[in-house]
Motif scaffolding. Sequence first.
Motif, PDB file in Angstrom:
ATOM      1  N   LYS A 219       0.841  -1.193   0.000  1.00  0.00           N
ATOM      2  CA  LYS A 219       0.000   0.000   0.000  1.00  0.00           C
ATOM      3  C   LYS A 219       0.877   1.246   0.000  1.00  0.00           C
ATOM      4  CE  LYS A 219      -3.911  -2.157   2.414  1.00  0.00           C
ATOM      5  NZ  LYS A 219      -4.797  -2.085   3.592  1.00  0.00           N
ATOM      6  N   GLU A 228     -11.049   3.929  -5.470  1.00  0.00           N
ATOM      7  CA  GLU A 228     -10.488   5.114  -4.804  1.00  0.00           C
ATOM      8  C   GLU A 228     -10.363   6.277  -5.772  1.00  0.00           C
ATOM      9  OE1 GLU A 228      -7.252   4.216  -1.699  1.00  0.00           O
ATOM     10  OE2 GLU A 228      -7.064   2.550  -3.133  1.00  0.00           O
ATOM     11  N   GLN A 233     -13.595   5.810  -2.545  1.00  0.00           N
ATOM     12  CA  GLN A 233     -13.789   4.795  -1.519  1.00  0.00           C
ATOM     13  C   GLN A 233     -12.926   3.579  -1.829  1.00  0.00           C
ATOM     14  OE1 GLN A 233     -17.919   3.777  -1.127  1.00  0.00           O
ATOM     15  NE2 GLN A 233     -18.595   5.894  -0.758  1.00  0.00           N
ATOM     16  N   SER A 234     -12.335   2.998  -0.771  1.00  0.00           N
ATOM     17  CA  SER A 234     -11.544   1.781  -0.952  1.00  0.00           C
ATOM     18  C   SER A 234     -12.183   0.573  -0.295  1.00  0.00           C
ATOM     19  CB  SER A 234     -10.140   1.985  -0.367  1.00  0.00           C
ATOM     20  OG  SER A 234     -10.223   2.294   1.022  1.00  0.00           O
ATOM     21  N   GLU A 235     -13.149   0.796   0.566  1.00  0.00           N
ATOM     22  CA  GLU A 235     -13.837  -0.278   1.254  1.00  0.00           C
ATOM     23  C   GLU A 235     -15.336  -0.147   1.030  1.00  0.00           C
ATOM     24  OE1 GLU A 235     -12.133  -2.613   2.626  1.00  0.00           O
ATOM     25  OE2 GLU A 235     -10.164  -1.648   2.573  1.00  0.00           O
ATOM     26  N   GLY A 236     -16.067  -1.237   1.321  1.00  0.00           N
ATOM     27  CA  GLY A 236     -17.507  -1.212   1.201  1.00  0.00           C
ATOM     28  C   GLY A 236     -17.993  -1.937  -0.039  1.00  0.00           C
ATOM     29  N   TYR A 240     -16.290  -2.478  -3.853  1.00  0.00           N
ATOM     30  CA  TYR A 240     -16.014  -3.849  -4.310  1.00  0.00           C
ATOM     31  C   TYR A 240     -16.675  -4.114  -5.662  1.00  0.00           C
ATOM     32  CZ  TYR A 240     -15.667  -8.960  -4.217  1.00  0.00           C
ATOM     33  OH  TYR A 240     -15.395 -10.261  -4.532  1.00  0.00           O
TER      34      TYR A 240
END
Length: 782
Positions: A219, A228, A233-236, A240
């Motif tokens: 990372k 991102e 956003q990188s999560e959620g 995805y």
Amino acid sequence: MQSRDCYCFLPMTSLLLQPYHPRKDAIKIFGTGLNDVALQPLAGFTSSLCYSRRVAEERCALLPAHCDVSHCSSPTTVFKESGTQMKAYPNMVNAGDMNGSGNLMDFLDEPFPDVGTYEDFHTIDWLREKSRDTDRHRKITSKSKESIWEFIKSLLDAWSGWVVMLLIGLLAGTLAGVIDLAVDWMTDLKEGVCLSAFWYSHEQCCWTSNETTFDDRDKCPQWQKWSELLVGQSEGASAYILNYFLYIMWALCFAFLAVSLVRVFAPYACGSGIPEVLSAAAAAGVSVAFGAPIGGVLFSLEEVSYYFPLKTLWRSFFAALVAAFTLRSINPFGNSRLVLFYVEYHTPWYMAELFPFILLGVFGGLWGTLFIRCNIAWCRRRKTTRLGKYPVLEVIVITAITAIIAYPNPYTRRSTSELISELFNDCGALESSQLCDYVNDPNMTRPVDDIPDRPAGPGVYTAMWQLALALVFKIVITIFTFGMKIPSGLFIPSMAVGAMAGRMVGIGVEQLAYHHHDWIIFRNWCRPGADCVTPGLYAMVGAAACLGGVTRMTVSLVVIMFELTGGLEYIVPLMAAAVTSKWVADAFGKEGIYEAHIHLNGYPFLDVKDEFTHRTLATDVMRPRRGEAPLSVLTQDSMTVEDVETLIKETDYNGFPVVVSKDSERLIGFAQRRELILAIKNARQRQDGVVSNSIVYFTEDPPELPPNSPHPLKLRRILNLSPFTVTDHTPMETVVDIFRKLGLRQCLVTRSGRLLGIITKKDVLRHMAQMANQDPESIMFN
């Protein structure tokens, strides 16, 4: 003569003392036969020779002080040499009075395009090509004594083979380096992009970052996933799904690009990626693909070439060496190694481990059999149904299915080379992979390279079931991808299947030894606190076993895997697995994947591995057989151009025997179909007077023809005067060996010089199928 632009080559007295005779030298350019020359008396000379302008200027360039070039008038006398005697013919004013032959030019004295070439998917007659190459070298060597320039040309010709090998090695190494870098970048591009330089892969992007930590080494702020970059956003779930969607889109784009490039530039480059050049190229390719120059040469010897003389061995080795050196200079992986999955193990193997190694060999043989049968069945369905009419659609659909199924599993999402690299690796203190998530003893003070066996942690168990799912997926998807209209590969997918199975077996043996070290099989070599089992070694052995089961490789496979790891002490496990996989696979069928595809595509290939022990004779196999039409032949001097063209049009044979007459059937030679077509076509364009009823003759001297007959056509230069022949009582076992070892396309059957029939490579294959209780007519030849 008047219709031809001729120039006179005027020899001086000193020229007659040269090693070659000017009269005989003229034969190569102009004449009615091999020893026929046209002469004309000139002032101060007994005779002079008539050349084309180009040849006259070339001759005078060699000896300018001894010759002069001037235009010729029509010839007055024609002489014909016969041994040492000279026969005079009546003086002629025009070129149409000598048996109607006039300007009897063997126009093949000057080469024309495409002669000696082959159509696509036509069998190459290697014996004929070797003979031609020998003649070419002989002429170059003989001419090297004429001048310094010819000597330099002979040196260049002698070194041309090595120069070609050098270029092959340089190109193979350079392309391999570029491909390795491009594959890393394109694989990572499916998941994200480097903001500082979009052409950097994930690893290269984070190399330049000063904010990368040891725990989160993958990372860095410069590298962002697509979610991102696009939505922040990188999560959620939304991130995805977006990454999932873009992964599939990139995979489809790359697949469409690949299949388009193949269709445009390399239509035959599907499945997986002059014999000497092919052998060297294969050796160089394996050398850079696996960092194994010696293994590449052995692979070329074992799998590619049926004729491998010492010269080809040296040149293949040289090409592999240059390719490996070039790739090492590029250093595409940044680790000073030739391959991504180079590993070094620090624990020796023990005799008790031979049993799981042999089990992996059994698995490799079974996997190879399953893969070959299923893949051939799918490819046969592709060829015989409408599916084969839509190759691009097939590639796109299978790519979409692969991407949809592969993304959720981290072991199928990454590139196969990276997966194999992780499976081969030995777990050290610096490894962050799930496969190395063991429960560590906080009081351990052992060196980093000597970590003892430990109980598996939750990450290892998670990795085990993910690997099991990935193994099933790889087994199924490889069956459908190999043989598509893109170079989808075979080596790496097969190695991945074996590496996953081997790693799981290795972890199982490791945990068994740790928890049951008091068992009798572990008591002598695996004490508590010892580093007993290396799971990465099992992955390597499994990879070798599966690759061997698919390809039936043995010696070259072991050497390739040995060069991959750099450890001599692991040769015995590799040999045990490779031999076992071959034995198991051979129990279900002798064909490897390459031989199976050759037979599926109908290529007339005689495998050296197939044995022929039946007691049949050449007369049992030759054509024509009893009740069939007589053999199509050419006569040496009694057929017209129209007769030859009709024979070519009404048959599809690749060549025709030439006999004295259809009554005697005494064999003269063999003429190739393609060269007959080209010869007649070029003769009509370049030689005046050739019409449909012109006589075609293959002899030195023209036939006796009535006055005012059309110009005959001499085609002796395309005639193979030494075709390979056998007698009708030659055992077929000998004939099969001759076809294999000499690379023949066809062989003529004679008795006391009289032509009886012909045996082609396809006839041999049909006969071998018949002797194996198969339907000989079921063999399809493309």
